[in-house]
Design a protein around this motif. Sequence first.
Motif, PDB file in Angstrom:
ATOM      1  N   THR A 102      49.158  40.014  30.004  1.00 62.25           N
ATOM      2  CA  THR A 102      49.952  39.475  28.896  1.00 62.25           C
ATOM      3  C   THR A 102      49.072  38.689  27.940  1.00 62.25           C
ATOM      4  O   THR A 102      49.519  38.308  26.854  1.00 62.25           O
ATOM      5  N   THR A 103      47.807  38.442  28.337  1.00 63.27           N
ATOM      6  CA  THR A 103      46.864  37.699  27.501  1.00 63.27           C
ATOM      7  C   THR A 103      45.656  38.572  27.174  1.00 63.27           C
ATOM      8  O   THR A 103      45.287  39.455  27.965  1.00 63.27           O
ATOM      9  N   PRO A 104      45.002  38.348  26.035  1.00 63.10           N
ATOM     10  CA  PRO A 104      43.800  39.118  25.692  1.00 63.10           C
ATOM     11  C   PRO A 104      42.707  38.986  26.741  1.00 63.10           C
ATOM     12  O   PRO A 104      42.037  39.968  27.091  1.00 63.10           O
ATOM     13  N   ALA A 105      42.521  37.775  27.276  1.00 63.66           N
ATOM     14  CA  ALA A 105      41.479  37.563  28.290  1.00 63.66           C
ATOM     15  C   ALA A 105      41.793  38.352  29.555  1.00 63.66           C
ATOM     16  O   ALA A 105      40.910  38.965  30.162  1.00 63.66           O
ATOM     17  N   GLY A 106      43.071  38.344  29.956  1.00 69.01           N
ATOM     18  CA  GLY A 106      43.474  39.082  31.143  1.00 69.01           C
ATOM     19  C   GLY A 106      43.295  40.577  30.966  1.00 69.01           C
ATOM     20  O   GLY A 106      42.878  41.282  31.890  1.00 69.01           O
ATOM     21  N   LYS A 107      43.611  41.093  29.776  1.00 67.59           N
ATOM     22  CA  LYS A 107      43.414  42.515  29.495  1.00 67.59           C
ATOM     23  C   LYS A 107      41.945  42.885  29.616  1.00 67.59           C
ATOM     24  O   LYS A 107      41.596  43.930  30.164  1.00 67.59           O
ATOM     25  N   MET A 108      41.077  42.009  29.106  1.00 71.26           N
ATOM     26  CA  MET A 108      39.646  42.280  29.162  1.00 71.26           C
ATOM     27  C   MET A 108      39.155  42.300  30.607  1.00 71.26           C
ATOM     28  O   MET A 108      38.388  43.188  31.010  1.00 71.26           O
ATOM     29  N   VAL A 109      39.615  41.338  31.416  1.00 69.64           N
ATOM     30  CA  VAL A 109      39.195  41.279  32.814  1.00 69.64           C
ATOM     31  C   VAL A 109      39.642  42.524  33.570  1.00 69.64           C
ATOM     32  O   VAL A 109      38.874  43.117  34.335  1.00 69.64           O
ATOM     33  N   MET A 110      40.893  42.962  33.360  1.00 63.83           N
ATOM     34  CA  MET A 110      41.379  44.150  34.042  1.00 63.83           C
ATOM     35  C   MET A 110      40.641  45.404  33.591  1.00 63.83           C
ATOM     36  O   MET A 110      40.405  46.315  34.379  1.00 63.83           O
ATOM     37  N   THR A 111      40.245  45.445  32.314  1.00 65.30           N
ATOM     38  CA  THR A 111      39.466  46.577  31.806  1.00 65.30           C
ATOM     39  C   THR A 111      38.106  46.623  32.491  1.00 65.30           C
ATOM     40  O   THR A 111      37.626  47.691  32.906  1.00 65.30           O
ATOM     41  N   ILE A 112      37.473  45.441  32.637  1.00 65.19           N
ATOM     42  CA  ILE A 112      36.181  45.362  33.327  1.00 65.19           C
ATOM     43  C   ILE A 112      36.349  45.757  34.792  1.00 65.19           C
ATOM     44  O   ILE A 112      35.529  46.495  35.358  1.00 65.19           O
ATOM     45  N   PHE A 113      37.417  45.275  35.394  1.00 61.59           N
ATOM     46  CA  PHE A 113      37.721  45.578  36.786  1.00 61.59           C
ATOM     47  C   PHE A 113      37.849  47.082  36.992  1.00 61.59           C
ATOM     48  O   PHE A 113      37.301  47.657  37.938  1.00 61.59           O
ATOM     49  N   ALA A 114      38.574  47.738  36.076  1.00 59.85           N
ATOM     50  CA  ALA A 114      38.748  49.190  36.153  1.00 59.85           C
ATOM     51  C   ALA A 114      37.412  49.906  35.968  1.00 59.85           C
ATOM     52  O   ALA A 114      37.130  50.901  36.635  1.00 59.85           O
ATOM     53  N   GLY A 115      36.589  49.389  35.049  1.00 60.98           N
ATOM     54  CA  GLY A 115      35.280  49.990  34.814  1.00 60.98           C
ATOM     55  C   GLY A 115      34.373  49.891  36.029  1.00 60.98           C
ATOM     56  O   GLY A 115      33.661  50.844  36.367  1.00 60.98           O
ATOM     57  N   VAL A 116      34.398  48.735  36.691  1.00 57.91           N
ATOM     58  CA  VAL A 116      33.582  48.546  37.896  1.00 57.91           C
ATOM     59  C   VAL A 116      34.042  49.495  39.006  1.00 57.91           C
ATOM     60  O   VAL A 116      33.227  50.101  39.704  1.00 57.91           O
TER      61      VAL A 116
END
Length: 208
Positions: free
Chosen positions: A113-127
């Motif tokens: 729901t937050t831009p920071a959270g979206k970025m973290v989940m995107t990184i998580f998916a990439g890893v």
Amino acid sequence: MEERDTNTPDLFTGRMTFGYARVSTTKQGFEGQIDDLEAAGCNQVFADKVTGRHQNRPELQKMLNKLRAGDVVIVTRLDRLARSTRDLLALVEQIHETGATFKSLSEPWADTTTPAGKMVMTIFAGVAEFERSLIAERTEKGRQEARKKGKHLGAPKKLTDEKRAALLELLAAGKQPGEAARIFGVHRTTVHRVIREEESKKLRRNKD
């Protein structure tokens, strides 16, 4: 399995906040999870009891079917939604495809729901994707090395050529596949596979 439903959307945005709870045994209760989800502002809470090998989660599917753009899905912990990283990422992606967002109360970084959270989940998916690529690469490299050394790949044979010939003789003599399987100490499916392979060989010979 239970469901708590106030079914009252946000008066200003019209969005719904859904909570999802899960327990793994019939002896466990949802109370703690549901209390936390309702305290977090969930309009409707879906809850599944998943026992033993029974992995069907009808309440989860019901919640996913209700999602609309702007809705939010909340869980108390990530392991209430998913049992593995791959499962988690697939479910979060499914939530996002509806235009909804997702957050975990116990893992603040898992909050799209937050831009920071979206970025973290995107990184998580990439890893996670990078890790899968490394595993696939190592597996293929191992296969290539094994082929170079002439090693057999795949499951080991359950029947030697001699036993296979003896099995075929028993079958030709009228033994039933189940009885032949018991004699050779193999599963009945192994016997049926041998039968199919022999039939395929006969068909090829007839064509030639």
